[in-house]
Design a protein around this motif. Structure first.
Motif, PDB file in Angstrom:
ATOM      1  N   ARG A  69      11.315 -18.423 -11.930  1.00 59.95           N
ATOM      2  CA  ARG A  69      10.282 -18.875 -12.878  1.00 59.95           C
ATOM      3  C   ARG A  69      10.401 -18.095 -14.199  1.00 59.95           C
ATOM      4  O   ARG A  69      10.493 -16.872 -14.182  1.00 59.95           O
ATOM      5  N   PRO A  70      10.405 -18.821 -15.332  1.00 64.51           N
ATOM      6  CA  PRO A  70      10.632 -18.141 -16.614  1.00 64.51           C
ATOM      7  C   PRO A  70       9.439 -17.327 -17.112  1.00 64.51           C
ATOM      8  O   PRO A  70       8.284 -17.727 -16.945  1.00 64.51           O
ATOM      9  N   MET A 128       5.445 -28.557 -15.351  1.00 63.60           N
ATOM     10  CA  MET A 128       5.219 -27.182 -14.900  1.00 63.60           C
ATOM     11  C   MET A 128       3.765 -26.790 -15.147  1.00 63.60           C
ATOM     12  O   MET A 128       3.152 -27.257 -16.089  1.00 63.60           O
ATOM     13  N   ARG A 129       3.271 -25.893 -14.311  1.00 64.18           N
ATOM     14  CA  ARG A 129       1.978 -25.278 -14.604  1.00 64.18           C
ATOM     15  C   ARG A 129       2.292 -23.941 -15.281  1.00 64.18           C
ATOM     16  O   ARG A 129       2.919 -23.066 -14.670  1.00 64.18           O
ATOM     17  N   VAL A 130       1.884 -23.833 -16.543  1.00 62.98           N
ATOM     18  CA  VAL A 130       2.310 -22.696 -17.369  1.00 62.98           C
ATOM     19  C   VAL A 130       1.122 -21.776 -17.647  1.00 62.98           C
ATOM     20  O   VAL A 130       0.076 -22.234 -18.127  1.00 62.98           O
ATOM     21  N   PHE A 131       1.294 -20.503 -17.340  1.00 61.97           N
ATOM     22  CA  PHE A 131       0.276 -19.499 -17.656  1.00 61.97           C
ATOM     23  C   PHE A 131       0.542 -19.018 -19.078  1.00 61.97           C
ATOM     24  O   PHE A 131       1.617 -18.480 -19.361  1.00 61.97           O
ATOM     25  N   VAL A 132      -0.411 -19.272 -19.981  1.00 59.31           N
ATOM     26  CA  VAL A 132      -0.244 -18.889 -21.388  1.00 59.31           C
ATOM     27  C   VAL A 132      -1.234 -17.769 -21.698  1.00 59.31           C
ATOM     28  O   VAL A 132      -2.454 -17.975 -21.617  1.00 59.31           O
ATOM     29  N   THR A 133      -0.726 -16.589 -22.046  1.00 53.94           N
ATOM     30  CA  THR A 133      -1.625 -15.531 -22.522  1.00 53.94           C
ATOM     31  C   THR A 133      -1.727 -15.676 -24.046  1.00 53.94           C
ATOM     32  O   THR A 133      -0.785 -16.145 -24.685  1.00 53.94           O
ATOM     33  N   ASP A 139       4.184 -21.791 -12.687  1.00 50.91           N
ATOM     34  CA  ASP A 139       5.637 -22.035 -12.574  1.00 50.91           C
ATOM     35  C   ASP A 139       6.388 -21.366 -13.711  1.00 50.91           C
ATOM     36  O   ASP A 139       7.621 -21.446 -13.780  1.00 50.91           O
ATOM     37  N   GLY A 140       5.653 -20.765 -14.634  1.00 48.47           N
ATOM     38  CA  GLY A 140       6.288 -20.090 -15.770  1.00 48.47           C
ATOM     39  C   GLY A 140       5.205 -19.479 -16.637  1.00 48.47           C
ATOM     40  O   GLY A 140       4.043 -19.903 -16.581  1.00 48.47           O
ATOM     41  N   ALA A 189       1.877  -4.912 -19.948  1.00 51.63           N
ATOM     42  CA  ALA A 189       1.538  -6.314 -19.616  1.00 51.63           C
ATOM     43  C   ALA A 189       2.798  -7.074 -19.206  1.00 51.63           C
ATOM     44  O   ALA A 189       2.795  -7.833 -18.224  1.00 51.63           O
ATOM     45  N   ILE A 190       3.889  -6.846 -19.931  1.00 54.37           N
ATOM     46  CA  ILE A 190       5.157  -7.548 -19.628  1.00 54.37           C
ATOM     47  C   ILE A 190       5.669  -7.133 -18.241  1.00 54.37           C
ATOM     48  O   ILE A 190       6.100  -7.966 -17.447  1.00 54.37           O
ATOM     49  N   GLU A 191       5.565  -5.841 -17.952  1.00 57.19           N
ATOM     50  CA  GLU A 191       5.999  -5.379 -16.613  1.00 57.19           C
ATOM     51  C   GLU A 191       5.176  -6.048 -15.524  1.00 57.19           C
ATOM     52  O   GLU A 191       5.708  -6.468 -14.495  1.00 57.19           O
ATOM     53  N   ALA A 192       3.854  -6.154 -15.747  1.00 56.39           N
ATOM     54  CA  ALA A 192       2.974  -6.753 -14.727  1.00 56.39           C
ATOM     55  C   ALA A 192       3.285  -8.239 -14.539  1.00 56.39           C
ATOM     56  O   ALA A 192       3.361  -8.730 -13.403  1.00 56.39           O
ATOM     57  N   LEU A 193       3.497  -8.939 -15.643  1.00 55.04           N
ATOM     58  CA  LEU A 193       3.822 -10.379 -15.546  1.00 55.04           C
ATOM     59  C   LEU A 193       5.154 -10.557 -14.823  1.00 55.04           C
ATOM     60  O   LEU A 193       5.303 -11.436 -13.959  1.00 55.04           O
ATOM     61  N   GLY A 194       6.113  -9.682 -15.148  1.00 52.10           N
ATOM     62  CA  GLY A 194       7.432  -9.754 -14.512  1.00 52.10           C
ATOM     63  C   GLY A 194       7.331  -9.534 -13.006  1.00 52.10           C
ATOM     64  O   GLY A 194       7.932 -10.270 -12.219  1.00 52.10           O
ATOM     65  N   GLU A 195       6.529  -8.533 -12.636  1.00 50.77           N
ATOM     66  CA  GLU A 195       6.357  -8.224 -11.201  1.00 50.77           C
ATOM     67  C   GLU A 195       5.887  -9.446 -10.422  1.00 50.77           C
ATOM     68  O   GLU A 195       6.359  -9.716  -9.328  1.00 50.77           O
ATOM     69  N   ALA A 196       4.947 -10.189 -11.040  1.00 47.73           N
ATOM     70  CA  ALA A 196       4.377 -11.352 -10.344  1.00 47.73           C
ATOM     71  C   ALA A 196       5.395 -12.480 -10.186  1.00 47.73           C
ATOM     72  O   ALA A 196       5.218 -13.355  -9.340  1.00 47.73           O
ATOM     73  N   LEU A 197       6.447 -12.462 -11.009  1.00 49.16           N
ATOM     74  CA  LEU A 197       7.449 -13.536 -10.942  1.00 49.16           C
ATOM     75  C   LEU A 197       8.700 -13.101 -10.171  1.00 49.16           C
ATOM     76  O   LEU A 197       9.629 -13.899  -9.994  1.00 49.16           O
TER      77      LEU A 197
END
Ligand SMILES: NC(=O)c1ccc[n+]([C@@H]2O[C@H](COP(=O)([O-])OP(=O)(O)OC[C@H]3O[C@@H](n4cnc5c(N)ncnc54)[C@H](OP(=O)(O)O)[C@@H]3O)[C@@H](O)[C@H]2O)c1
Length: 293
Positions: free
Chosen positions: A103-104, A1-6, A66-67, A90-98
């Motif tokens: 994608r988890p 997976m390609r994982v976006f890590v903040t 991918d997550g 931030a969580i709402e924005a990340l959720g919107e994009a998924l």
């Protein structure tokens, strides 16, 4: 997976990055600085420039992945409530994009949120929306995002340690150095849970790979270590006296950390171990504190 890590450059995130790469994933790490970008590239990740308060930068990082593992947080505790509210945005924005995908999105909270009353063992399946800790905002945002069909899980953290850092205990050590005494409140029998940072990084990977949408996981290796034991080892290592404080002295001694001084917050990870086969192996908190100098 390609994982976006903040938070990929932080204490925990910088261990999550190699854990993911070692397991064959690719990492896109959020950073707000050139130095952060360089360290991510050196670790074998790609850098994504942005800021947790720049919601468009969060959405664009998540959209390329991918997550998402979200660990970034502003730890200026003088504006802790505001920072917790920003985390929910931030969580709402990340959720919107998924949205519209499976994608988890893995978000971060504290184990205290799983305790229904002070001193009661926190468990994964419990959530106390009335917890006194404003960090509950992160989980409330996670629930709202999950209600929109997004695959959200929560990793709840205890005091996460290595020989140099140990969550809130890092600040206990700093205060003991500055004030020349290592202090605790009353009898110091209130307990704080803990886990080694490498075990914590492994848990985030397991949640990414095997987590169930809507679940909460506890990265707890030790259920609860009395704060007096923590203060005692700090005193011994720094060669300063260990003292008990009465409640009226807490604010003057601990400053902002005083809001946590009486928290008794034991936490279990039985369900996490059973559901994900996570078995912490790292050294314990006291063993790491024994390396203080
Ligand atoms: N450590 C613990 O024992 C513990 C316990 C309970 C919960 N947690 C939670 O676990 C998560 C990770 O903690 P940590 O100890 O690894 O924290 P940390 O070492 O302070 O790292 C925080 C990360 O967030 C990033 N960050 C801060 N402000 C940012 C902003 N405005 N925009 C973008 N990135 C920003 C930092 O980036 P820079 O490198 O650019 O500063 C860093 O990568 C946090 O959510 C924390 O609250 C930690």
């Amino acid at each position: 997976m390609r994982v976006f890590v903040t938070g990929a450059t932080g204490f925990i995130g910088s261990q999550i990055v190699p854990e993911l790469i070692k397991a064959g994933h690719r990492v896109l790490g959020l950073t707000r600085s050139d130095a952060g970008a360089r360290s991510l590239v050196a670790a074998g990740a790609e850098a994504h420039r942005g800021d947790i308060e720049d919601l468009a930068s969060l959405r664009s990082g998540a959209a390329k992945s991918d997550g998402v593992i979200h660990t970034a947080f502003n730890h200026d505790f003088s504006k802790f409530v505001q920072n917790c509210e920003n985390d929910s945005l931030a969580i709402e924005a990340l959720g919107e994009a998924l949205a519209g995908s499976k994608r988890p999105l893995i978000i971060t909270s504290g184990t205290a949120m799983g305790s229904l009353a002070p001193g009661q063992l926190a468990t994964e399946d419990a959530f106390n929306p009335n917890a006194p800790n404003p960090r509950k905002a992160s989980e409330i945002a996670g629930v709202a995002v999950a209600e929109r069909g997004i695959n959200v899980s929560v990793v709840r953290l205890p005091q996460v340690h290595d020989p140099v850092k140990s969550g809130l205990i890092t600040y206990l050590v700093q205060i003991a150095r500055e004030k020349g005494v290592s202090a605790y409140l009353g009898e110091g029998l209130n307990r704080w849970p803990a886990a080694h940072v490498l075990d914590v990084a492994r848990l985030y990977r397991l949640v990414l790979e095997k987590g169930t949408a809507g679940s909460r996981y506890h990265a707890v290796a030790e259920e609860g270590i009395p704060v007096r034991d923590v203060a005692t080892v700090i005193g011994r290592r720094l060669k300063v006296p260990v003292v008990s404080l009465t409640p009226d002295k807490v604010a003057a001694h601990f400053g902002w950390l005083g809001m946590f001084a009486d928290h008794d917050m034991p936490a279990s990870s039985s369900l996490t171990r059973e559901r994900l086969g996570w078995h912490p192996t790292g050294p314990g908190l006291i063993a790491d504190l024994e390396q203080l100098s």
